[in-house]
Design an enzyme around this catalytic site. Sequence first.
Site, short mmCIF file in Angstrom:
data_model
loop_
_atom_site.label_atom_id
_atom_site.label_comp_id
_atom_site.label_asym_id
_atom_site.label_seq_id
_atom_site.Cartn_x
_atom_site.Cartn_y
_atom_site.Cartn_z
N CYS A 2 -2.89 -17.13 7.31
CA CYS A 2 -4.94 -17.03 7.02
C CYS A 2 -5.10 -17.26 8.76
CB CYS A 2 -5.03 -18.72 6.60
SG CYS A 2 -5.08 -19.44 7.63
N ARG A 29 -5.66 -10.69 8.80
CA ARG A 29 -4.70 -12.44 8.80
C ARG A 29 -5.01 -12.96 6.78
NH1 ARG A 29 -2.49 -14.24 12.53
NH2 ARG A 29 -1.80 -16.33 11.46
N TRP A 72 -5.18 -16.05 2.73
CA TRP A 72 -4.66 -15.25 1.80
C TRP A 72 -3.62 -16.50 0.95
CZ3 TRP A 72 0.44 -14.85 1.06
CH2 TRP A 72 1.24 -13.44 0.76
N ASN A 98 -3.32 -23.54 7.47
CA ASN A 98 -2.32 -21.65 7.30
C ASN A 98 -1.04 -22.72 6.71
OD1 ASN A 98 -1.55 -19.38 7.60
ND2 ASN A 98 -1.50 -19.10 9.65
N GLY A 99 -0.70 -21.56 5.47
CA GLY A 99 0.71 -22.33 5.22
C GLY A 99 0.50 -22.31 3.98
N GLU A 465 9.80 3.87 7.45
CA GLU A 465 8.01 4.76 7.85
C GLU A 465 7.18 5.08 7.57
OE1 GLU A 465 6.96 1.89 9.34
OE2 GLU A 465 5.37 2.39 10.63
N LYS A 469 3.86 3.82 5.45
CA LYS A 469 2.67 4.29 5.78
C LYS A 469 1.67 4.35 4.39
CE LYS A 469 3.28 2.10 8.32
NZ LYS A 469 3.59 0.87 8.76
N GLU A 472 0.85 1.48 1.84
CA GLU A 472 0.45 0.68 2.50
C GLU A 472 -0.50 1.33 2.47
OE1 GLU A 472 2.57 -2.18 5.73
OE2 GLU A 472 2.29 0.29 6.12
N HIS A 488 22.37 12.66 -5.46
CA HIS A 488 23.60 11.92 -6.03
C HIS A 488 23.08 10.83 -7.11
CE1 HIS A 488 27.11 12.97 -3.62
NE2 HIS A 488 25.57 12.51 -2.70
N LYS A 582 -1.07 -9.66 7.68
CA LYS A 582 -0.72 -8.90 8.82
C LYS A 582 0.64 -9.67 9.10
CE LYS A 582 -0.70 -6.52 13.03
NZ LYS A 582 -0.60 -5.32 12.67
N1 GLU Z 1 -1.64 -22.60 0.80
C1 GLU Z 1 -3.44 -22.48 0.89
C2 GLU Z 1 -3.97 -21.56 -0.08
O1 GLU Z 1 -3.46 -21.34 -0.74
C3 GLU Z 1 -3.44 -22.12 2.64
C4 GLU Z 1 -2.88 -20.25 2.56
C5 GLU Z 1 -3.04 -19.26 3.48
O2 GLU Z 1 -2.26 -19.92 4.93
O3 GLU Z 1 -4.37 -19.07 3.48
O4 GLU Z 1 -4.91 -22.09 0.17
#
Ligand code: GLU
Length: 587
Positions: A2, A29, A72, A98-99, A465, A469, A472, A488, A582
């Site tokens: 995030c 992010r 995210w 974040n995590g 690649e 592109k 994405e 094949h 990202k």
């Molecule tokens: N695990 C947290 C959530 O889902 C943080 C996610 C993030 O890093 O944005 O809210």
Amino acid sequence: MCGIYGIINDKNNQAAQNVLEGLKKLEYRGYDSWGVSVISRDQIKIDKHIGKIGEAMTNLPSGLIALGHTRWATHGGVTDLNAHPHLDCTKKIAVIHNGIVENYQEIKEELIKKGHQFVSETDTEVIAHLIEEKAKTKTINEAVFETFKILRGSNAIAVLDYESQTIIACRNGSPLVVGLGQGQYFLASDVPAFLKETNTVYFLNDGEAVVLSKSGVKLFDIDSEKEKILTLQTLDWKLEDAEKNGYPHFLLKEIYEQLKTIPKTTSINEKEINKLTEKIKGGYKIILTGCGTASYCALATKYFFATQGVESQAISSYEFMPFSKFIDKKTLVFAISQSGETADTLIAVKEAKKRGAEIVAVINARGSTLERLADTVLSVGAGPEIAVVSTKAFTSQLSTLYLLSTAVADKFEEGKNKINKLGTVLTNLLNPVLINRLIDTAKNLMNEEHMYLIGKHLNYPATLEFALKIKETSYIHAEPFAAGELKHGVITLIQKGTPCFVLASQDEVKDEVLSSASEIKARGGLIIGVAPFESNEFDVLIKTPDLGSLTIFANIIVGQLLGYYLGVGRGADPDKPRNLAKSVTVK
Ligand code: GLU
């Protein structure tokens, strides 16, 4: 995965508004939702919403201290309630994260037993309540450090505390950087958030925490909870690196920046390249690893090395483990990652290190975990890459590794000349005639659902690649194949009018590729050649310059631009493709 951004002592007393502006620079992010908290008179006020920040505004009141987040989502749906920041029961502690807190369920159950009330489905909210619980008997710093030690997984947290009027942040695995401006202090997951104000920074290491208060920034070791010396560094990044500079999107700006960033690779890393050359000549094995675009860079480099008579292996980081047993002390593992924070790549690197390998980080962003784990750093110097889709970081990584392959063959000077010439040739390539041709091609292909790509040898990783592109940026299904693979099985997919890109160079496999093209054409496929020559097989030709093995750079840049124009034409946001972030900092 995030974006985190916080300010203390905002010079205009508009911390919330400025945090929101900085978050827009970090939106790459994560962009499921965003939220800002601000200390205003006697309380913390929060504004949070789902969706991209885009042109968002906030009515949050004025204040000197604010902290915000772009999410995210990993735990809990994309809803306003699950957006960060999350509050404790007293609403005096706001947390962003974040995590993934891997043990959040058990922490949550304990806290519910103690009477805490939860309002979101996120793992993050447990952090706010656990800090609240611990702060009943400890200082806020102790409460945050001790909470952080309980969290399992790779995490970075930032806490806005009303009582102490501080921001406290801890890092284990996810990036955090502090910036020191004139009387203002910043905390972010990446420098562009505050680059407008300062380039004096400190990148936190795992196991470190910072406390930002009105009087300054203090660094701590989380384990011992003792203060440490904060050694600052000054970055040579410029403000325009983090701005669009008249381009409609960062992606387009970064595609054009390659005209400078590719040749730049000839003037950096020489010492490191010489050192690695000696090792490779001394018999070190080479393993190249990365994810996504970086894994295609690894594969293309394998071809570059082979051209120079050097053996190497390319293994995607997420498939690394079964092969790690072949690693020994005389192995160089080249870990390729734009951010240096790609979780799958870090796992592979840690395993390789355990087995005694020497790690070479091929990175673009600075201050990353990968950089710290590495024995040698090849920092490719492309500058901040803001668009989620990688362009200039990829070509700079590829160019750097190409230069290494020439150095190993005692042709470093020749390699440098070729890369420098490439800069000039690419500048000529991106002329209005080519751009109009690409826009026309994009218009013709805009409503297609499927397209295929073929290439052989060096043009095979180029098709991977190129296809990525397109996928994405425009969400069209673009499937790349080695030209030899087609007959094949895959040829069944070709129908009348199916677009098929044929990437080719003036090389020894050109005729074979053209035969594959003619097999597709015979089944009614529409053949779009991306090559430095004309051919009867091509219904359309996007002509690229003949640059020997470096032709793939031009072929790939055509793919970047085509992806961009297809994306814009189909109404996608080229800077922030759906579902992506990202730096993929989760497994
Ligand atoms: N695990 C947290 C959530 O889902 C943080 C996610 C993030 O890093 O944005 O809210």
